[in-house]
Design an enzyme around this catalytic site. Sequence first.
Site, PDB file in Angstrom:
ATOM      1  N   TYR A   1       0.821  -1.213   0.000  1.00 17.91           N
ATOM      2  CA  TYR A   1       0.000   0.000   0.000  1.00 17.91           C
ATOM      3  C   TYR A   1       0.851   1.257   0.000  1.00 17.91           C
ATOM      4  O   TYR A   1       2.068   1.199   0.166  1.00 17.91           O
ATOM      5  CB  TYR A   1      -0.948   0.010   1.209  1.00 17.91           C
ATOM      6  CG  TYR A   1      -0.294   0.355   2.528  1.00 17.91           C
ATOM      7  CD1 TYR A   1       0.510  -0.566   3.195  1.00 17.91           C
ATOM      8  CD2 TYR A   1      -0.467   1.620   3.092  1.00 17.91           C
ATOM      9  CE1 TYR A   1       1.106  -0.230   4.400  1.00 17.91           C
ATOM     10  CE2 TYR A   1       0.127   1.954   4.300  1.00 17.91           C
ATOM     11  CZ  TYR A   1       0.918   1.025   4.951  1.00 17.91           C
ATOM     12  OH  TYR A   1       1.525   1.356   6.141  1.00 17.91           O
TER      13      TYR A   1
ATOM     14  N   ARG B   1      -8.223 -20.085  -1.035  1.00 23.67           N
ATOM     15  CA  ARG B   1      -7.128 -19.897  -0.079  1.00 23.67           C
ATOM     16  C   ARG B   1      -6.056 -20.987  -0.219  1.00 23.67           C
ATOM     17  O   ARG B   1      -6.341 -22.173  -0.047  1.00 23.67           O
ATOM     18  CB  ARG B   1      -7.676 -19.888   1.353  1.00 23.67           C
ATOM     19  CG  ARG B   1      -6.603 -19.551   2.386  1.00 23.67           C
ATOM     20  CD  ARG B   1      -7.149 -19.520   3.804  1.00 23.67           C
ATOM     21  NE  ARG B   1      -6.103 -19.157   4.754  1.00 23.67           N
ATOM     22  CZ  ARG B   1      -5.182 -19.998   5.223  1.00 23.67           C
ATOM     23  NH1 ARG B   1      -5.190 -21.268   4.836  1.00 23.67           N
ATOM     24  NH2 ARG B   1      -4.257 -19.590   6.065  1.00 23.67           N
TER      25      ARG B   1
ATOM     26  N   GLU C   1      12.513   2.368  13.966  1.00 25.73           N
ATOM     27  CA  GLU C   1      11.571   3.397  13.519  1.00 25.73           C
ATOM     28  C   GLU C   1      10.310   3.335  14.365  1.00 25.73           C
ATOM     29  O   GLU C   1      10.178   2.457  15.224  1.00 25.73           O
ATOM     30  CB  GLU C   1      11.237   3.214  12.036  1.00 25.73           C
ATOM     31  CG  GLU C   1      10.523   1.914  11.735  1.00 25.73           C
ATOM     32  CD  GLU C   1      10.091   1.768  10.274  1.00 25.73           C
ATOM     33  OE1 GLU C   1       9.871   2.792   9.612  1.00 25.73           O
ATOM     34  OE2 GLU C   1       9.958   0.617   9.827  1.00 25.73           O
TER      35      GLU C   1
ATOM     36  N   LEU D   1      11.208   1.267   6.905  1.00 29.70           N
ATOM     37  CA  LEU D   1      10.528   1.708   5.697  1.00 29.70           C
ATOM     38  C   LEU D   1      11.221   3.004   5.253  1.00 29.70           C
ATOM     39  O   LEU D   1      11.415   3.910   6.080  1.00 29.70           O
ATOM     40  CB  LEU D   1       9.045   1.930   6.030  1.00 29.70           C
ATOM     41  CG  LEU D   1       8.016   2.040   4.904  1.00 29.70           C
ATOM     42  CD1 LEU D   1       8.017   3.418   4.274  1.00 29.70           C
ATOM     43  CD2 LEU D   1       8.213   0.976   3.827  1.00 29.70           C
TER      44      LEU D   1
ATOM     45  N   LYS E   1       6.338  -1.785   2.014  1.00 30.10           N
ATOM     46  CA  LYS E   1       5.132  -1.229   2.638  1.00 30.10           C
ATOM     47  C   LYS E   1       4.005  -2.247   2.459  1.00 30.10           C
ATOM     48  O   LYS E   1       3.129  -2.117   1.610  1.00 30.10           O
ATOM     49  CB  LYS E   1       4.781   0.147   2.052  1.00 30.10           C
ATOM     50  CG  LYS E   1       4.212   1.091   3.128  1.00 30.10           C
ATOM     51  CD  LYS E   1       4.227   2.535   2.692  1.00 30.10           C
ATOM     52  CE  LYS E   1       3.443   3.414   3.640  1.00 30.10           C
ATOM     53  NZ  LYS E   1       4.044   3.600   4.978  1.00 30.10           N
TER      54      LYS E   1
HETATM   55  C1  LIG Z   1       4.671   4.679   5.735  1.00 29.66           C
HETATM   56  C2  LIG Z   1       5.605   4.428   6.874  1.00 29.66           C
HETATM   57  C3  LIG Z   1       6.537   5.391   7.310  1.00 29.66           C
HETATM   58  C4  LIG Z   1       6.566   6.806   6.799  1.00 29.66           C
HETATM   59  O1  LIG Z   1       6.771   6.915   5.427  1.00 29.66           O
HETATM   60  P1  LIG Z   1       6.311   8.235   4.665  1.00 29.66           P
HETATM   61  O2  LIG Z   1       6.658   7.942   3.250  1.00 29.66           O
HETATM   62  O3  LIG Z   1       7.100   9.370   5.228  1.00 29.66           O
HETATM   63  O4  LIG Z   1       4.839   8.395   4.910  1.00 29.66           O
HETATM   64  C5  LIG Z   1       7.444   5.020   8.292  1.00 29.66           C
HETATM   65  N1  LIG Z   1       7.422   3.804   8.857  1.00 29.66           N
HETATM   66  C6  LIG Z   1       6.524   2.871   8.493  1.00 29.66           C
HETATM   67  C7  LIG Z   1       6.539   1.547   9.167  1.00 29.66           C
HETATM   68  C8  LIG Z   1       5.584   3.151   7.504  1.00 29.66           C
HETATM   69  O5  LIG Z   1       4.679   2.225   7.155  1.00 29.66           O
END
Ligand SMILES: *Cc1c(COP(=O)(O)O)cnc(C)c1O
Length: 282
Positions: free
Chosen positions: A32, A99, A178, A202, A146
């Site tokens: 996503y 599934r 993070e 990410l 993501k």
């Molecule tokens: C989306 C996300 C971010 C932030 O990414 P942006 O591109 O700045 O919105 C940071 N960490 C995770 C785990 C995310 O899913």
Amino acid sequence: MAKVLINEQLIDEQDAKVSYEDRGYVFGDGVYEYIRVYDNKLFTVKEHFERFLRSATEIGLDLEYSVDALIELCRELVACNDIKNGGVYIQATRGVAPRDHAFPNSDVKPVIMAFTKSYDRPYQDLENGINAITTEDIRWLRCDIKSLNLLGNVLAKEAAVKYNAKEAIQHRGDTVTEGASTNVLVVKDGKIYTHPVNNYILNGITRRVIKWVAEDEGIPFVEEAITTDFLKEADEVIVSSTSVEVMPVIKVDGESVNDGKVGPITKQLQEGFDRYIRSHSI
Ligand SMILES: *Cc1c(COP(=O)(O)O)cnc(C)c1O
């Protein structure tokens, strides 16, 4: 009534349905993006869709869309729903099939779904800062994707909420990675420190914009993992994402950062970020 995009069709939200056999639903098998809308324009949208396609490729999902085609779809939805300030959520799953863990036959097409949300920027928190907690990072080893699988992130965020905090800063052992839905940046002695881009985080686009601002302003931007002790001794702490922008953290685990006040480098980065909103929205 708001419309939802499903496979290139704009559908009334009340009629927008997906199958119980969608692999996004049963396996979290998909990826996503979340893209910001400022003044009816899409912010850093090219960067978002480049990452979207990368995430898809990394899970072996061929979306057969160009970045430009995705931007066009996104624009249509934003225009149709008349979004002035808000965001677009878009996801792609590996489609609908009985599934079975293994990938379905190649005739099963991905399902692309997108919806919009209307809201203002988080002005109050940006000015006053938020509280955060720290928590062990229990996620998988491909946090660079993501992915729709967000259970680790959901549990981390819920732990924060329990302690009246708005974000959970995750760490693997001593190493800060993070936030649950943000990147973490720390200021110490005039330098910004943040985890390098690899499989443990990410690769945030807001993080990238902060790096651009730091370069513009001559603030050293050090991409090195920091420890939880370093975090506790930081002059300033920031979490960043598309929705929270350059968000000051004024308390970590109940202890004040910079005496509970938003620091000068954070403010400088916020101002720089505003300039990028103006120059990078289309
Ligand atoms: C989306 C996300 C971010 C932030 O990414 P942006 O591109 O700045 O919105 C940071 N960490 C995770 C785990 C995310 O899913």
